[in-house]
Scaffold this motif. Sequence first.
Motif, mmCIF file in Angstrom:
data_model
loop_
_atom_site.group_PDB
_atom_site.id
_atom_site.type_symbol
_atom_site.label_atom_id
_atom_site.label_comp_id
_atom_site.label_asym_id
_atom_site.label_seq_id
_atom_site.Cartn_x
_atom_site.Cartn_y
_atom_site.Cartn_z
ATOM 1 N N UNK A 1 2.974 96.111 -0.312
ATOM 2 C CA UNK A 1 2.113 95.756 -1.438
ATOM 3 C C UNK A 1 2.280 94.270 -1.761
ATOM 4 N N UNK A 2 1.308 93.760 -2.493
ATOM 5 C CA UNK A 2 1.341 92.357 -2.884
ATOM 6 C C UNK A 2 2.613 92.050 -3.682
ATOM 7 N N UNK A 3 2.966 92.948 -4.591
ATOM 8 C CA UNK A 3 4.145 92.717 -5.436
ATOM 9 C C UNK A 3 5.410 92.626 -4.588
ATOM 10 N N UNK A 4 5.541 93.544 -3.615
ATOM 11 C CA UNK A 4 6.730 93.516 -2.759
ATOM 12 C C UNK A 4 6.780 92.236 -1.937
ATOM 13 N N UNK B 1 -4.988 85.932 -8.006
ATOM 14 C CA UNK B 1 -5.443 87.241 -7.564
ATOM 15 C C UNK B 1 -4.367 88.309 -7.684
ATOM 16 N N UNK B 2 -4.771 89.456 -8.245
ATOM 17 C CA UNK B 2 -3.912 90.634 -8.206
ATOM 18 C C UNK B 2 -4.615 91.656 -7.323
ATOM 19 N N UNK B 3 -3.891 92.231 -6.382
ATOM 20 C CA UNK B 3 -4.513 93.107 -5.394
ATOM 21 C C UNK B 3 -3.818 94.466 -5.399
ATOM 22 N N UNK B 4 -4.559 95.493 -5.778
ATOM 23 C CA UNK B 4 -4.042 96.855 -5.637
ATOM 24 C C UNK B 4 -4.526 97.356 -4.287
ATOM 25 N N UNK B 5 -3.637 97.343 -3.307
ATOM 26 C CA UNK B 5 -4.022 97.729 -1.948
ATOM 27 C C UNK B 5 -4.143 99.230 -1.815
ATOM 28 N N UNK B 6 -4.339 99.663 -0.560
ATOM 29 C CA UNK B 6 -4.519 101.093 -0.322
ATOM 30 C C UNK B 6 -3.161 101.802 -0.154
ATOM 31 N N UNK B 7 -2.067 101.003 -0.176
ATOM 32 C CA UNK B 7 -0.733 101.587 0.043
ATOM 33 C C UNK B 7 -0.429 102.692 -0.956
ATOM 34 N N UNK B 8 0.202 103.737 -0.443
ATOM 35 C CA UNK B 8 0.619 104.838 -1.306
ATOM 36 C C UNK B 8 2.143 104.894 -1.400
ATOM 37 N N UNK B 9 2.802 103.921 -0.820
ATOM 38 C CA UNK B 9 4.276 103.944 -0.788
ATOM 39 C C UNK B 9 4.818 102.545 -0.983
ATOM 40 N N UNK B 10 5.990 102.474 -1.607
ATOM 41 C CA UNK B 10 6.744 101.228 -1.625
ATOM 42 C C UNK B 10 7.714 101.248 -0.442
ATOM 43 N N UNK B 11 8.033 100.092 0.130
ATOM 44 C CA UNK B 11 9.086 100.050 1.144
ATOM 45 C C UNK B 11 10.351 99.388 0.594
ATOM 46 N N UNK B 12 10.199 98.707 -0.526
ATOM 47 C CA UNK B 12 11.329 98.000 -1.130
ATOM 48 C C UNK B 12 12.391 99.002 -1.576
ATOM 49 N N UNK C 1 0.398 104.523 -9.835
ATOM 50 C CA UNK C 1 0.436 104.329 -11.290
ATOM 51 C C UNK C 1 1.324 103.127 -11.623
ATOM 52 N N UNK C 2 2.466 103.020 -10.928
ATOM 53 C CA UNK C 2 3.373 101.899 -11.189
ATOM 54 C C UNK C 2 2.746 100.574 -10.746
ATOM 55 N N UNK C 3 2.051 100.607 -9.588
ATOM 56 C CA UNK C 3 1.388 99.386 -9.126
ATOM 57 C C UNK C 3 0.323 98.927 -10.136
#
Lengths: 234, 249
Positions: A144-147, B82-93, B146-148
Amino acid sequence: MNKMIMILGAASVGKTAVIKWLVPFLKEENLNPCLCKIDCLYTEDSKVYQSLQVPYVVGLSEDICPDHFLVSNLCELWDWKEKKDCDTLIIETAGLCNRCCPATENTISICVLDATASTHSAKKLGPMVTMSDIIVLTKIDMVSQAEREILIWSLEKLNPTAKIFPVDGLVGYGVESLGRCILSEPAVKTYEEDLLRHTMPSGVCSYCIGEKRVGSAYQQGIVGKIDFQKENAL
Amino acid sequence: MIKNIRILPGTNKDGIKENFSYIDFNIGELYTIVGNTGSGKSRLIKDLEQLVNKDSVTGRTVLIDGKAPSFDVRGETSKHLIAHLGQNMRFVLDKTVGEFLLLHGKCRGIETPDISAIIQVANEITPEAISETMNLNTLSGGQTRALMIADISCICNSPIVLIDEIENAGIDKTKALHLLLDSNKLVLIVTHDLHTALMSEQRIIMENGGVKTIVNRTREEKTLFEELNRAYQSRLKLQNSMRKGESLA
Ligand SMILES: Nc1ncnc2c1ncn2[C@@H]1O[C@H](COP(=O)(O)OP(=O)(O)OP(=O)(O)O)[C@@H](O)[C@H]1O
Ligand SMILES: [Mg+2]
């Protein structure tokens, strides 16, 4: 315009993908690149490299640490580049351990990190990250952009002088910016008397020279032991 | 303060030039992007986020107020704008929810973000609550999104918001959009949903990797949107009853 570029990074972070885009960019800019891939026993990158249509050599280090092997061959590689009438030598390292960093003062050293794997391990990468001129962050479209922002921010803390380039190796995004940065780096005349940026780990112990038996009795030379005083109390 | 972002044509998946001379997106407007799966919707908004300059698969160029940002600064420029809500459904961090929000706040110049307030915002759009000590990797698809969304709404104060599909993952679309939409912002929403698509005055139709056409919403379509809106609200009520195990008819 002579330059030597070292592409450093762990296995499968996307070093070859970066080179695959970088070489055509350099050729467009009328440079004559040549390539060297260092690996231990075998390399799978030959097909990609051959398709780039530039002089290409593989160095297999076999029983020797591939990073030590690379440093031992730098001057010979430079001579090979001269013989091939090339101006830009790109070396892709084997990149197995994170302690060695074969970059020298005169190389442009580029550390390649996988965005999906580096988010908490960048600190572990040691001199490869802290001593590089350029950090390339691959697979950026997978996070994600934030990460991505957090990752870049923490890399800037580890190495405040490095230029950081997010790259998408599948589509080539970011490689042009990276290429322009390489073009702006100063050229180098010779590799005689060049210096490593960081010392290699100290050797030599019995295992470096072929010992197979386990146990203190067989260990000579520089031997390190775990400090069990630091055991974590449960 | 920027006013507009312009996209210059690239090529579609067959390498054929896109059939427009430029597309302008203005601050304060909402646009939607529709098309079949694989038609290039996500790619279009990634091009915008990355402020591409002929260096993505599409070969498009993005201009900010008429100028292409230089290669050196576009990373920073994109982060500010720019703020981008991508299509990702998971965090990797590999961090907890609290650590993530703290770090992201710092990245964007907020030293002490109000973490519990942000989590509360996220919990308004996902029924299964997120807590500060949860690891990001363990969040469900809906909790992740929701968190994103809460992060974009509370931490990224960007004039441009790109949203890649809001209706998946079982979160409350109305509440989520309420958090993201702002009449002072430029918002682009990728969607497969008829109701969402009709929210905008202009919708961009994607096909085979290229922009096919841009359709302006007619007055009749606006009436249709209001009908769909009522249907959507009653559907939402039924959906909630269904999730609670109540009888539906
Ligand atoms: N103009 C183009 N040229 C070449 N490849 C493209 C082009 N546009 C998109 N692609 C590629 O096509 C693939 C599908 O595109 P994308 O992910 O944008 O589809 P999508 O419309 O978002 O689909 P979905 O609805 O399933 O999310 C991606 O790999 C993307 O990089
Ligand atoms: Mg998509």
